[in-house]
Design a protein around this motif. Structure first.
Motif, PDB file in Angstrom:
ATOM      1  N   LEU A  15      43.921  44.682  41.236  1.00  0.00           N
ATOM      2  CA  LEU A  15      43.157  45.076  40.046  1.00  0.00           C
ATOM      3  C   LEU A  15      43.856  46.142  39.217  1.00  0.00           C
ATOM      4  O   LEU A  15      43.363  46.517  38.145  1.00  0.00           O
ATOM      5  N   ASN A  16      44.988  46.645  39.684  1.00  0.00           N
ATOM      6  CA  ASN A  16      45.651  47.762  39.008  1.00  0.00           C
ATOM      7  C   ASN A  16      45.989  47.452  37.553  1.00  0.00           C
ATOM      8  O   ASN A  16      45.743  48.264  36.648  1.00  0.00           O
ATOM      9  N   ALA A  17      46.580  46.288  37.325  1.00  0.00           N
ATOM     10  CA  ALA A  17      47.011  45.943  35.969  1.00  0.00           C
ATOM     11  C   ALA A  17      45.817  45.861  35.021  1.00  0.00           C
ATOM     12  O   ALA A  17      45.878  46.353  33.881  1.00  0.00           O
ATOM     13  N   ASP A  18      44.734  45.252  35.483  1.00  0.00           N
ATOM     14  CA  ASP A  18      43.537  45.129  34.647  1.00  0.00           C
ATOM     15  C   ASP A  18      42.942  46.512  34.375  1.00  0.00           C
ATOM     16  O   ASP A  18      42.489  46.796  33.252  1.00  0.00           O
ATOM     17  N   PHE A  19      42.933  47.374  35.386  1.00  0.00           N
ATOM     18  CA  PHE A  19      42.425  48.736  35.214  1.00  0.00           C
ATOM     19  C   PHE A  19      43.209  49.461  34.125  1.00  0.00           C
ATOM     20  O   PHE A  19      42.614  50.077  33.226  1.00  0.00           O
ATOM     21  N   LEU A  20      44.519  49.372  34.182  1.00  0.00           N
ATOM     22  CA  LEU A  20      45.356  50.081  33.210  1.00  0.00           C
ATOM     23  C   LEU A  20      45.184  49.516  31.805  1.00  0.00           C
ATOM     24  O   LEU A  20      45.126  50.271  30.827  1.00  0.00           O
ATOM     25  N   LYS A  55      31.636  49.030  38.688  1.00  0.00           N
ATOM     26  CA  LYS A  55      30.442  48.173  38.622  1.00  0.00           C
ATOM     27  C   LYS A  55      30.815  46.718  38.377  1.00  0.00           C
ATOM     28  O   LYS A  55      30.197  45.791  38.924  1.00  0.00           O
ATOM     29  N   THR A  56      31.851  46.488  37.558  1.00  0.00           N
ATOM     30  CA  THR A  56      32.209  45.113  37.191  1.00  0.00           C
ATOM     31  C   THR A  56      33.248  44.492  38.129  1.00  0.00           C
ATOM     32  O   THR A  56      33.411  43.279  38.124  1.00  0.00           O
ATOM     33  N   HIS A  57      33.936  45.333  38.918  1.00  0.00           N
ATOM     34  CA  HIS A  57      34.996  44.809  39.776  1.00  0.00           C
ATOM     35  C   HIS A  57      34.816  45.139  41.255  1.00  0.00           C
ATOM     36  O   HIS A  57      35.567  44.633  42.097  1.00  0.00           O
TER      37      HIS A  57
END
Length: 360
Positions: A307-312, A357-359
């Motif tokens: 999920l790191n890339a999506d978080f950034l 909440k979403t991930h």
């Protein structure tokens, strides 16, 4: 264009007021008809700028008269050589406490100039702790003991000044300089790159006790010789004039905030907000021993690296910039230096909560 909240570890955010004053004075500094970038460093105008910045820094830190304040070039990495070259002139023994990447680099560089000794290291814990003081192997005849009060990459910070007896204590304070009060008299040398809390990259402050100057190794370049620089008011050659000027504006801004006691209170509050949120979450973790967590650099991991890339990406879209962790550690890192407003930390916490909440 709206400004983002910049969580970069360095070069880092500067106070908006400082940038606005620099902008206003860009073409004409106080009626001189020229920019600070165009001035002779020997001229009356720039000398007044340099003297004012030096006076403000001394006042902020309470620097005693028996210490010199230098504004040098070469970054903190230049002082990895400058310290041994100046302090190992008659005694080649330098002790080092290694608590992260910058401590490792410092002791490696010192090996070119003398006999550095690793008095303690936290490498066996992946630099998530600080070795207990009673475990340090400090040589009584060491020329100095060097440590890094705050490791920018690992997010580990000393919250007290270690007692090393009569051995001169040397500190690379680059990433927590001016973030809290410091008892200067406990140190032989303090050095700090400006690009975290004091100004732009390109200038390094060195505070050195006068009795430690004037005995460098024979091969010490003049540009790194503390005594020569002190005698020349840090102007053996053309200094980083504009960076020195911005540092002076930043020191004035700090004074307006109430000085280092006031900024420490704010920094404690900012760090507590972020750590408290992380600790209460099942989605985010901080790997550092809570007793030595940095107030300046907060590394954290997501439950799933995928999920790191999506978080950034989503953080950037939300105006939260430069949160990617150092490549040697991974995950995320929020650097919350003096210039980061509490509103920026609040915005980051809100974003992290929504992302969980979403991930999660």
């Amino acid at each position: 264009m709206s400004r983002v909240y910049n969580f970069s570890a360095g070069p880092a955010a500067l106070p908006r007021e400082v940038l606005e004053q620099a902008q206003a004075e860009m073409l004409d500094w106080q009626g001189t008809g020229m920019s600070v970038m165009e001035m002779s460093h020997r001229g009356k105008a720039f000398v007044s700028i340099a003297e004012d910045a030096t006076t403000r820094l001394r006042r902020l830190l309470g620097v005693p008269d028996n210490y010199s304040v230098l504004f040098l070039q070469g970054g903190a990495a230049g002082q990895f050589a400058g310290v041994p070259l100046n302090l190992m002139g008659s005694n080649p023994r330098g002790d080092y406490v290694v608590t992260g990447n910058w401590g490792k680099k410092a002791i490696k560089e010192a090996g070119k100039y003398g006999d550095p000794h690793k008095a303690a290291s936290a490498e066996d814990t992946n630099f998530t702790t600080i070795p207990a003081r009673d475990s340090w192997d400090v040589r009584d005849d060491a020329a100095f003991l060097h440590y890094t009060p705050n490791e920018t990459i690992q997010g580990v910070e000393f919250h007290d000044t270690p007692d090393v007896g009569d051995v001169p204590l040397v500190a690379d304070m680059s990433s927590n300089f001016l973030s809290r009060p410091v008892d200067i008299e406990k140190f032989g040398v303090i050095y700090a790159g400006a690009q975290k809390n004091a100004g732009p990259a390109g200038i390094t402050m060195v505070i050195v006790r006068n009795d430690l100057m004037g005995k460098p190794q024979s091969g010490c370049p003049m540009i790194l010789d503390y005594q020569q620089q002190a005698d020349a008011d840090s102007m053996l050659n053309t200094p980083s004039c504009y960076a020195w000027y911005i540092c002076g504006l930043t020191f004035a801004w700090l004074e307006k905030q109430g000085g280092l006691d006031a900024i420490e209170t704010i920094n404690k509050r900012k760090a507590a907000k972020l750590y408290d949120f992380i600790d209460a979450s099942d989605f985010y973790t901080n790997p550092v021993d809570p007793a030595v967590r940095s107030r300046m650099n907060v590394p954290f991991l997501l439950a799933d690296d995928a999920l790191n890339a999506d978080f950034l990406t989503k953080a950037e879209e939300a105006g939260l910039s430069t949160l990617k962790g150092h490549r040697s550690v991974g995950g995320m890192r929020a650097s919350i230096y003096n210039a980061m407003p509490e509103a920026g930390v609040d915005a980051l916490v809100d974003f992290m909560a929504d992302f969980e909440k979403t991930h999660g």
